[in-house]
Scaffold this motif. Sequence first.
Motif, PDB file in Angstrom:
ATOM      1  N   UNK A  88       0.830  -1.207   0.000  1.00 46.67           N
ATOM      2  CA  UNK A  88       0.000   0.000   0.000  1.00 46.67           C
ATOM      3  C   UNK A  88       0.865   1.257   0.000  1.00 46.67           C
ATOM      4  N   UNK A  89       1.848   1.316   0.878  1.00 40.54           N
ATOM      5  CA  UNK A  89       2.664   2.541   0.958  1.00 40.54           C
ATOM      6  C   UNK A  89       3.443   2.770  -0.331  1.00 40.54           C
ATOM      7  N   UNK A  90       3.851   1.713  -0.996  1.00 41.56           N
ATOM      8  CA  UNK A  90       4.536   1.854  -2.281  1.00 41.56           C
ATOM      9  C   UNK A  90       3.610   2.505  -3.319  1.00 41.56           C
ATOM     10  N   UNK A  91       2.376   2.015  -3.399  1.00 42.85           N
ATOM     11  CA  UNK A  91       1.428   2.584  -4.357  1.00 42.85           C
ATOM     12  C   UNK A  91       1.023   4.004  -3.966  1.00 42.85           C
ATOM     13  N   UNK A  92       0.836   4.251  -2.671  1.00 40.42           N
ATOM     14  CA  UNK A  92       0.471   5.597  -2.220  1.00 40.42           C
ATOM     15  C   UNK A  92       1.585   6.594  -2.539  1.00 40.42           C
ATOM     16  N   UNK A  93       2.827   6.176  -2.374  1.00 49.81           N
ATOM     17  CA  UNK A  93       3.951   7.058  -2.709  1.00 49.81           C
ATOM     18  C   UNK A  93       3.980   7.365  -4.198  1.00 49.81           C
ATOM     19  N   UNK A  94       3.646   6.379  -5.015  1.00 57.35           N
ATOM     20  CA  UNK A  94       3.630   6.601  -6.454  1.00 57.35           C
ATOM     21  C   UNK A  94       2.540   7.598  -6.849  1.00 57.35           C
ATOM     22  N   UNK A  95       1.456   7.650  -6.078  1.00 56.07           N
ATOM     23  CA  UNK A  95       0.422   8.659  -6.323  1.00 56.07           C
ATOM     24  C   UNK A  95       1.049  10.047  -6.218  1.00 56.07           C
ATOM     25  N   UNK A  96       1.951  10.234  -5.272  1.00 52.52           N
ATOM     26  CA  UNK A  96       2.641  11.518  -5.150  1.00 52.52           C
ATOM     27  C   UNK A  96       3.389  11.887  -6.413  1.00 52.52           C
ATOM     28  N   UNK A  97       4.094  10.945  -6.981  1.00 52.27           N
ATOM     29  CA  UNK A  97       4.801  11.202  -8.239  1.00 52.27           C
ATOM     30  C   UNK A  97       3.833  11.503  -9.373  1.00 52.27           C
ATOM     31  N   UNK A  98       2.716  10.803  -9.395  1.00 59.35           N
ATOM     32  CA  UNK A  98       1.729  11.038 -10.442  1.00 59.35           C
ATOM     33  C   UNK A  98       1.078  12.415 -10.304  1.00 59.35           C
ATOM     34  N   UNK A  99       0.884  12.869  -9.087  1.00 58.06           N
ATOM     35  CA  UNK A  99       0.365  14.220  -8.881  1.00 58.06           C
ATOM     36  C   UNK A  99       1.372  15.232  -9.412  1.00 58.06           C
ATOM     37  N   UNK A 100       2.653  15.007  -9.125  1.00 58.13           N
ATOM     38  CA  UNK A 100       3.687  15.882  -9.686  1.00 58.13           C
ATOM     39  C   UNK A 100       3.664  15.842 -11.212  1.00 58.13           C
ATOM     40  N   UNK A 101       3.472  14.673 -11.772  1.00 58.04           N
ATOM     41  CA  UNK A 101       3.411  14.544 -13.228  1.00 58.04           C
ATOM     42  C   UNK A 101       2.190  15.279 -13.783  1.00 58.04           C
ATOM     43  N   UNK A 102       1.070  15.194 -13.072  1.00 53.13           N
ATOM     44  CA  UNK A 102      -0.139  15.891 -13.510  1.00 53.13           C
ATOM     45  C   UNK A 102       0.062  17.407 -13.486  1.00 53.13           C
TER      46      UNK A 102
ATOM     47  N   UNK B 282       2.919  18.698 -14.093  1.00 48.64           N
ATOM     48  CA  UNK B 282       4.039  18.882 -15.019  1.00 48.64           C
ATOM     49  C   UNK B 282       5.355  19.257 -14.331  1.00 48.64           C
ATOM     50  N   UNK B 283       5.529  18.785 -13.092  1.00 40.65           N
ATOM     51  CA  UNK B 283       6.809  18.995 -12.407  1.00 40.65           C
ATOM     52  C   UNK B 283       7.613  17.705 -12.276  1.00 40.65           C
ATOM     53  N   UNK B 284       7.054  16.606 -12.781  1.00 41.45           N
ATOM     54  CA  UNK B 284       7.733  15.309 -12.760  1.00 41.45           C
ATOM     55  C   UNK B 284       7.338  14.596 -14.041  1.00 41.45           C
ATOM     56  N   UNK B 285       8.289  14.101 -14.767  1.00 40.64           N
ATOM     57  CA  UNK B 285       7.997  13.451 -16.038  1.00 40.64           C
ATOM     58  C   UNK B 285       7.875  11.940 -15.845  1.00 40.64           C
ATOM     59  N   UNK B 286       6.833  11.365 -16.415  1.00 40.28           N
ATOM     60  CA  UNK B 286       6.693   9.907 -16.424  1.00 40.28           C
ATOM     61  C   UNK B 286       6.342   9.474 -17.835  1.00 40.28           C
ATOM     62  N   UNK B 287       6.607   8.209 -18.123  1.00 42.34           N
ATOM     63  CA  UNK B 287       6.180   7.626 -19.396  1.00 42.34           C
ATOM     64  C   UNK B 287       4.720   7.222 -19.261  1.00 42.34           C
ATOM     65  N   UNK B 288       3.977   7.373 -20.318  1.00 39.98           N
ATOM     66  CA  UNK B 288       2.598   6.910 -20.315  1.00 39.98           C
ATOM     67  C   UNK B 288       1.597   8.016 -20.068  1.00 39.98           C
ATOM     68  N   UNK B 289       0.349   7.603 -19.952  1.00 42.66           N
ATOM     69  CA  UNK B 289      -0.789   8.494 -19.773  1.00 42.66           C
ATOM     70  C   UNK B 289      -0.955   8.811 -18.284  1.00 42.66           C
ATOM     71  N   UNK B 290      -0.613  10.023 -17.903  1.00 46.22           N
ATOM     72  CA  UNK B 290      -0.649  10.420 -16.495  1.00 46.22           C
ATOM     73  C   UNK B 290      -2.055  10.266 -15.915  1.00 46.22           C
ATOM     74  N   UNK B 291      -3.072  10.727 -16.637  1.00 53.16           N
ATOM     75  CA  UNK B 291      -4.439  10.642 -16.119  1.00 53.16           C
ATOM     76  C   UNK B 291      -4.869   9.197 -15.895  1.00 53.16           C
ATOM     77  N   UNK B 292      -4.574   8.334 -16.850  1.00 52.82           N
ATOM     78  CA  UNK B 292      -4.935   6.918 -16.715  1.00 52.82           C
ATOM     79  C   UNK B 292      -4.175   6.282 -15.546  1.00 52.82           C
ATOM     80  N   UNK B 293      -2.897   6.592 -15.436  1.00 48.23           N
ATOM     81  CA  UNK B 293      -2.087   6.046 -14.334  1.00 48.23           C
ATOM     82  C   UNK B 293      -2.593   6.541 -12.983  1.00 48.23           C
TER      83      UNK B 293
END
Length: 124
Positions: free
Chosen positions: A57-71, A73-84
Amino acid sequence: MTGIKSSTTGSGAEHDPAQQTLAHADATALEVRALYEQIEQRILQRTWTLPELAVGFTNDAAYVGRLVLAAERTWDIDGDVDAELKHKLAECMWWLFVLADKLDVDLPAAYAETMQKIGGGLRG
């Protein structure tokens, strides 16, 4: 465990659509968890422990933080940010239902009670 899982019978919860929806989501989450347990038994000859589930759970919750940054536009990720983001937020909900079950917490009832308490306090 804590022994705080409670029945919603007689509490009015059976007439609360939000709690019914959460109860359905809870049941679905536990069905999916049971499928994962079958895979774990086959591969590991055991199921994940409560601490292992909490780390998942904590691993996935932490990744939400990165996805919020990606949303934002302060953190770049591969793929569809909204879908992820949708996927990870839903997955975090799944983890909460699984953890609540293992800790004997009726999460739909706890959520309803907590929101009522917080809302009441904010309303005055």
